[in-house]
Design a protein around this motif. Structure first.
Motif, PDB file in Angstrom:
ATOM      1  N   ILE A  30      -3.933  -2.345   7.018  1.00 52.82           N
ATOM      2  CA  ILE A  30      -5.360  -2.281   7.310  1.00 52.82           C
ATOM      3  C   ILE A  30      -5.847  -0.841   7.529  1.00 52.82           C
ATOM      4  CG2 ILE A  30      -7.181  -3.036   8.879  1.00 52.82           C
ATOM      5  CD1 ILE A  30      -5.991  -5.259   7.116  1.00 52.82           C
ATOM      6  N   LYS A  31      -5.109  -0.059   8.268  1.00 55.09           N
ATOM      7  CA  LYS A  31      -5.583   1.278   8.612  1.00 55.09           C
ATOM      8  C   LYS A  31      -5.232   2.328   7.560  1.00 55.09           C
ATOM      9  CE  LYS A  31      -5.407   0.522  13.631  1.00 55.09           C
ATOM     10  NZ  LYS A  31      -4.864   1.017  14.918  1.00 55.09           N
ATOM     11  N   GLN A  32      -4.097   2.145   6.871  1.00 55.32           N
ATOM     12  CA  GLN A  32      -3.616   3.193   5.980  1.00 55.32           C
ATOM     13  C   GLN A  32      -3.698   2.812   4.504  1.00 55.32           C
ATOM     14  OE1 GLN A  32       0.283   3.866   7.602  1.00 55.32           O
ATOM     15  NE2 GLN A  32      -0.511   4.780   9.484  1.00 55.32           N
ATOM     16  N   GLY A  33      -4.205   1.620   4.193  1.00 52.54           N
ATOM     17  CA  GLY A  33      -4.570   1.303   2.821  1.00 52.54           C
ATOM     18  C   GLY A  33      -3.474   0.859   1.877  1.00 52.54           C
ATOM     19  N   ALA A  34      -2.293   0.525   2.382  1.00 59.41           N
ATOM     20  CA  ALA A  34      -1.253   0.005   1.485  1.00 59.41           C
ATOM     21  C   ALA A  34      -1.602  -1.414   1.064  1.00 59.41           C
ATOM     22  CB  ALA A  34       0.105   0.036   2.177  1.00 59.41           C
ATOM     23  N   PHE A  39       0.427 -11.851  18.235  1.00 63.16           N
ATOM     24  CA  PHE A  39      -0.125 -10.606  17.710  1.00 63.16           C
ATOM     25  C   PHE A  39      -1.283 -10.898  16.754  1.00 63.16           C
ATOM     26  CE2 PHE A  39      -0.418  -7.186  14.628  1.00 63.16           C
ATOM     27  CZ  PHE A  39      -0.295  -6.040  15.389  1.00 63.16           C
ATOM     28  N   LEU A  40      -1.105 -11.853  15.858  1.00 60.99           N
ATOM     29  CA  LEU A  40      -2.118 -12.135  14.848  1.00 60.99           C
ATOM     30  C   LEU A  40      -3.323 -12.874  15.422  1.00 60.99           C
ATOM     31  CD1 LEU A  40       0.255 -13.126  11.917  1.00 60.99           C
ATOM     32  CD2 LEU A  40      -1.178 -11.081  12.059  1.00 60.99           C
ATOM     33  N   GLN A  41      -3.187 -13.467  16.594  1.00 56.89           N
ATOM     34  CA  GLN A  41      -4.304 -14.158  17.226  1.00 56.89           C
ATOM     35  C   GLN A  41      -5.228 -13.207  17.989  1.00 56.89           C
ATOM     36  OE1 GLN A  41      -2.264 -17.059  19.620  1.00 56.89           O
ATOM     37  NE2 GLN A  41      -2.060 -18.539  17.935  1.00 56.89           N
ATOM     38  N   GLU A  42      -4.775 -12.008  18.219  1.00 55.84           N
ATOM     39  CA  GLU A  42      -5.590 -11.053  18.982  1.00 55.84           C
ATOM     40  C   GLU A  42      -6.733 -10.530  18.108  1.00 55.84           C
ATOM     41  OE1 GLU A  42      -2.755  -8.162  20.199  1.00 55.84           O
ATOM     42  OE2 GLU A  42      -1.806  -9.470  21.687  1.00 55.84           O
ATOM     43  N   PRO A  43      -7.949 -10.502  18.638  1.00 47.83           N
ATOM     44  CA  PRO A  43      -9.134 -10.111  17.839  1.00 47.83           C
ATOM     45  C   PRO A  43      -8.999  -8.738  17.177  1.00 47.83           C
ATOM     46  CG  PRO A  43      -9.801 -11.052  19.944  1.00 47.83           C
ATOM     47  CD  PRO A  43      -8.316 -10.884  20.016  1.00 47.83           C
ATOM     48  N   GLN A  44      -8.340  -7.816  17.836  1.00 45.75           N
ATOM     49  CA  GLN A  44      -8.232  -6.467  17.276  1.00 45.75           C
ATOM     50  C   GLN A  44      -7.277  -6.392  16.090  1.00 45.75           C
ATOM     51  OE1 GLN A  44      -7.131  -7.481  20.241  1.00 45.75           O
ATOM     52  NE2 GLN A  44      -5.400  -6.270  21.012  1.00 45.75           N
ATOM     53  N   HIS A  45      -6.606  -7.497  15.771  1.00 42.37           N
ATOM     54  CA  HIS A  45      -5.667  -7.511  14.651  1.00 42.37           C
ATOM     55  C   HIS A  45      -6.158  -8.396  13.508  1.00 42.37           C
ATOM     56  CE1 HIS A  45      -2.538  -6.500  17.948  1.00 42.37           C
ATOM     57  NE2 HIS A  45      -2.998  -5.388  17.392  1.00 42.37           N
ATOM     58  N   GLY A  46      -7.450  -8.464  13.362  1.00 44.66           N
ATOM     59  CA  GLY A  46      -8.016  -9.241  12.268  1.00 44.66           C
ATOM     60  C   GLY A  46      -7.696  -8.634  10.907  1.00 44.66           C
ATOM     61  N   LEU A  47      -7.593  -9.479   9.896  1.00 47.80           N
ATOM     62  CA  LEU A  47      -7.207  -9.053   8.550  1.00 47.80           C
ATOM     63  C   LEU A  47      -8.342  -9.157   7.542  1.00 47.80           C
ATOM     64  CD1 LEU A  47      -3.737 -10.878   8.436  1.00 47.80           C
ATOM     65  CD2 LEU A  47      -4.188  -8.511   9.114  1.00 47.80           C
ATOM     66  N   ALA A  48      -9.528  -9.532   7.992  1.00 43.56           N
ATOM     67  CA  ALA A  48     -10.628  -9.818   7.069  1.00 43.56           C
ATOM     68  C   ALA A  48     -11.034  -8.614   6.232  1.00 43.56           C
ATOM     69  CB  ALA A  48     -11.834 -10.352   7.844  1.00 43.56           C
ATOM     70  N   SER A  49     -10.883  -7.404   6.772  1.00 42.79           N
ATOM     71  CA  SER A  49     -11.330  -6.227   6.036  1.00 42.79           C
ATOM     72  C   SER A  49     -10.535  -5.997   4.754  1.00 42.79           C
ATOM     73  CB  SER A  49     -11.236  -4.976   6.922  1.00 42.79           C
ATOM     74  OG  SER A  49      -9.898  -4.721   7.302  1.00 42.79           O
ATOM     75  N   TYR A  50      -9.351  -6.582   4.675  1.00 42.58           N
ATOM     76  CA  TYR A  50      -8.536  -6.436   3.456  1.00 42.58           C
ATOM     77  C   TYR A  50      -9.240  -7.057   2.263  1.00 42.58           C
ATOM     78  CZ  TYR A  50      -4.367  -6.441   0.459  1.00 42.58           C
ATOM     79  OH  TYR A  50      -3.479  -6.231  -0.573  1.00 42.58           O
ATOM     80  N   ARG A  51     -10.029  -8.087   2.532  1.00 43.13           N
ATOM     81  CA  ARG A  51     -10.714  -8.808   1.455  1.00 43.13           C
ATOM     82  C   ARG A  51     -11.735  -7.932   0.737  1.00 43.13           C
ATOM     83  NH1 ARG A  51     -11.549 -14.393   1.545  1.00 43.13           N
ATOM     84  NH2 ARG A  51     -11.371 -14.407   3.824  1.00 43.13           N
ATOM     85  N   THR A  52     -12.361  -7.019   1.454  1.00 41.50           N
ATOM     86  CA  THR A  52     -13.451  -6.225   0.882  1.00 41.50           C
ATOM     87  C   THR A  52     -13.042  -4.789   0.551  1.00 41.50           C
ATOM     88  OG1 THR A  52     -14.201  -5.684   3.136  1.00 41.50           O
ATOM     89  CG2 THR A  52     -15.211  -7.591   2.059  1.00 41.50           C
ATOM     90  N   ARG A  53     -11.768  -4.499   0.609  1.00 45.43           N
ATOM     91  CA  ARG A  53     -11.319  -3.137   0.317  1.00 45.43           C
ATOM     92  C   ARG A  53     -11.577  -2.802  -1.150  1.00 45.43           C
ATOM     93  NH1 ARG A  53      -5.183  -2.063   1.399  1.00 45.43           N
ATOM     94  NH2 ARG A  53      -5.905  -2.183   3.558  1.00 45.43           N
ATOM     95  N   LEU A  54     -12.105  -1.604  -1.384  1.00 47.00           N
ATOM     96  CA  LEU A  54     -12.406  -1.164  -2.751  1.00 47.00           C
ATOM     97  C   LEU A  54     -11.507  -0.025  -3.214  1.00 47.00           C
ATOM     98  CD1 LEU A  54     -16.320  -1.213  -2.580  1.00 47.00           C
ATOM     99  CD2 LEU A  54     -14.803  -2.968  -3.499  1.00 47.00           C
ATOM    100  N   ALA A  55     -10.937   0.710  -2.296  1.00 43.67           N
ATOM    101  CA  ALA A  55     -10.116   1.866  -2.655  1.00 43.67           C
ATOM    102  C   ALA A  55      -8.809   1.432  -3.295  1.00 43.67           C
ATOM    103  CB  ALA A  55      -9.838   2.708  -1.413  1.00 43.67           C
ATOM    104  N   ALA A  56      -8.254   2.305  -4.109  1.00 44.70           N
ATOM    105  CA  ALA A  56      -6.955   2.045  -4.722  1.00 44.70           C
ATOM    106  C   ALA A  56      -5.882   1.994  -3.635  1.00 44.70           C
ATOM    107  CB  ALA A  56      -6.625   3.133  -5.731  1.00 44.70           C
ATOM    108  N   PRO A  57      -4.871   1.161  -3.820  1.00 46.42           N
ATOM    109  CA  PRO A  57      -3.817   1.058  -2.806  1.00 46.42           C
ATOM    110  C   PRO A  57      -3.107   2.391  -2.575  1.00 46.42           C
ATOM    111  CG  PRO A  57      -3.645  -0.724  -4.405  1.00 46.42           C
ATOM    112  CD  PRO A  57      -4.647   0.247  -4.954  1.00 46.42           C
ATOM    113  N   LYS A  58      -2.741   2.631  -1.334  1.00 49.03           N
ATOM    114  CA  LYS A  58      -1.982   3.822  -0.956  1.00 49.03           C
ATOM    115  C   LYS A  58      -0.612   3.366  -0.461  1.00 49.03           C
ATOM    116  CE  LYS A  58      -6.308   6.069   0.417  1.00 49.03           C
ATOM    117  NZ  LYS A  58      -7.096   6.628   1.551  1.00 49.03           N
TER     118      LYS A  58
END
Length: 473
Positions: free
Chosen positions: A276-280, A228-247
């Protein structure tokens, strides 16, 4: 900085432990500690010796739990004040954990460790990273290379966060022996915390490497997580640049998902969506995973002690997972969320009809009035009497009055110090630590969701444990 009292009384304490002289051990410990901070440090120093003689990891895990539990006693010591027996100073935790770890300590005294030559980042080939080399070594079951890589990082002067994330990254998609590798990595690090790290990292690396997942036995679901984690559509890189407060409220649906017959891919997708999608946040998701683990324990009857301890490994693993996100922020640690979630889901499926709901507890009467010290003294007596309903009633009243909850868990920790740590391999101490940590770290955004299950687990673990009189000093 090492305290003078601990330093001056350390050698007599070790001599007494080696000789099996319990009375001399108690006397040396009493002379060494006058406050819980010193107890945590003393246990940590003994843990460094135990690392050299601890082949299965239980001695260090026991000492690490005891040392960490002493943190709660700092608040309890201020609430109750000094006591003649040194209970709030942490003396019972010292005695119980040291005697349980005595075989490993004795073995460690006779070991002069030989460390390998480090493999430095400068030796990597083109397009190779320390992360990829570590992953290759772990999944290639090459313990010698794993250790050499970690010593190479240490040799560069890398700080503990850099070393820790390489360890967590290397084991994040693997799961063996109920998550033993992560428990050793996290709790062994807490031994170093107690002695302020210093130059003791080589000792930790050398002890930890054989406990990493470099063996062959793995459940089938681990490969689903890796795929699952090797699939390109499941990348986690965007978590690094998140600016919004956690949800973090968006992580709550995971609780029901993990306690269902959903397959591993669906569980991974649920974690990915929340993260990734819901901001927790990673911490918020870790807390919810731990809550699901506590739900499993709640369904085990009091007379199923062996099952309770086995299932508690799920909580130990989930708690260790959440804890790492207080240490490191690198996205390389995020795959552990997927592994932890899948592990709890697999544990739920494995239990099947084996777990039978405990009988409804009778209502309890809180004692101690409204003053914090009196409530805590009543709670201590109720734990001693194994009166769970009354203990819960006292704990609830204490919490409702908004007193410092760390002192509450300090009392529970002292109750856990009566458990026979040699007989249960320190599991009672570890369960109380994990449950207390999760209760105290429960996200404020999730305050409307009850986390009392953690409190009940801590109390049940303390009351169900086999006791001895070693720590009654």
């Amino acid at each position: 900085m090492l305290s003078v009292a601990v330093n001056n009384n350390f050698a007599p304490l070790i001599d007494a432990l080696e000789a099996g002289d319990n009375q001399a051990l108690i006397s040396a410990a009493q002379a060494a500690v006058s406050k819980p901070e010193e107890a945590a440090e003393l246990i940590g120093r003994v843990g460094l010796i135990a690392m050299r003689g601890d082949s299965d990891g239980h001695a260090v895990l026991t000492l690490a739990a005891a040392s960490a539990l002493c943190r709660w006693l700092i608040v309890l010591h201020h609430v109750l004040g000094a006591d003649e027996q040194g209970q709030s100073n942490g003396l019972p935790l010292i005695i119980q954990s040291l005697l349980a770890a005595a075989p490993a300590v004795k073995a460690g005294l006779n070991v002069t460790p030989t460390y390998p030559q480090g493999f430095f980042p400068s030796e990597l080939s083109q397009n190779e990273t320390m992360s990829s080399r570590m992953e290759q070594a772990v999944y290639g079951r090459d313990g010698a290379t794993v250790e050499s890589l970690l010593f190479g990082l240490f040799g560069t002067g890398a700080d503990y966060r850099t070393l820790s994330i390489r360890i967590y990254d290397g084991i994040s998609r693997a799961f063996q022996e109920n998550g033993h590798a992560l428990l050793c990595a996290v709790r062994g690090g807490q031994i170093l915390d107690a002695v302020e790290w210093g130059q003791d990292m080589p000792n930790y690396i050398h002890w930890l490497t054989p406990h990493l997942p470099i063996h062959t036995e793995e459940p089938a679901w681990t490969q689903v997580v890796r795929s699952f984690l090797q699939e390109p559509q499941h990348g986690l890189a965007s978590y690094r640049t998140r600016l919004a407060a956690p949800k973090n409220a968006n992580a709550l649906p995971l609780r029901a998902l993990l306690l269902s017959d959903a397959n591993t891919s669906r569980v991974c997708q649920g974690v990915y969506d929340a993260l990734i999608k819901q901001g927790a946040s990673a911490r918020g998701i870790g807390s919810v995973i731990a809550l699901a683990a506590s739900d499993l324990l709640a369904d085990i009857a009091d007379d199923q002690q062996e099952l309770f301890e086995r299932v508690a490994h799920g909580l130990l693993f989930a708690s260790a997972t959440r804890l790492i996100y207080t240490q490191v922020q690198d996205i390389e640690g995020l795959p552990l969320l997927f592994t932890a979630a899948a592990a709890i889901n697999a544990l739920y499926k494995d239990l099947g009809p084996a777990a039978t709901p405990p009988q409804a507890a009778r209502p309890g009467n809180a004692g101690g009035g409204l003053i914090a010290p009196a409530l805590l003294e009543s709670l201590s007596a109720q734990i001693e009497e194994r009166d769970l309903p009354a203990a819960l009633a006292s704990a609830r009243r204490y919490i409702q009055l908004d007193y410092d909850q760390r002192a509450l868990f300090g009392v529970i920790a002292l109750g856990a110090a009566q458990a026979d740590a040699s007989a249960d391999l320190g599991h009672t101490l570890q369960i109380v630590l994990a449950a207390g940590d999760e209760y105290l770290a429960w996200p404020a955004e999730l305050a409307s969701t009850s986390n009392e299950g953690f409190l009940q687990i801590a109390l049940r673990a303390t009351m169900l444990a086999k006791r001895n009189d070693l720590a009654r000093v």
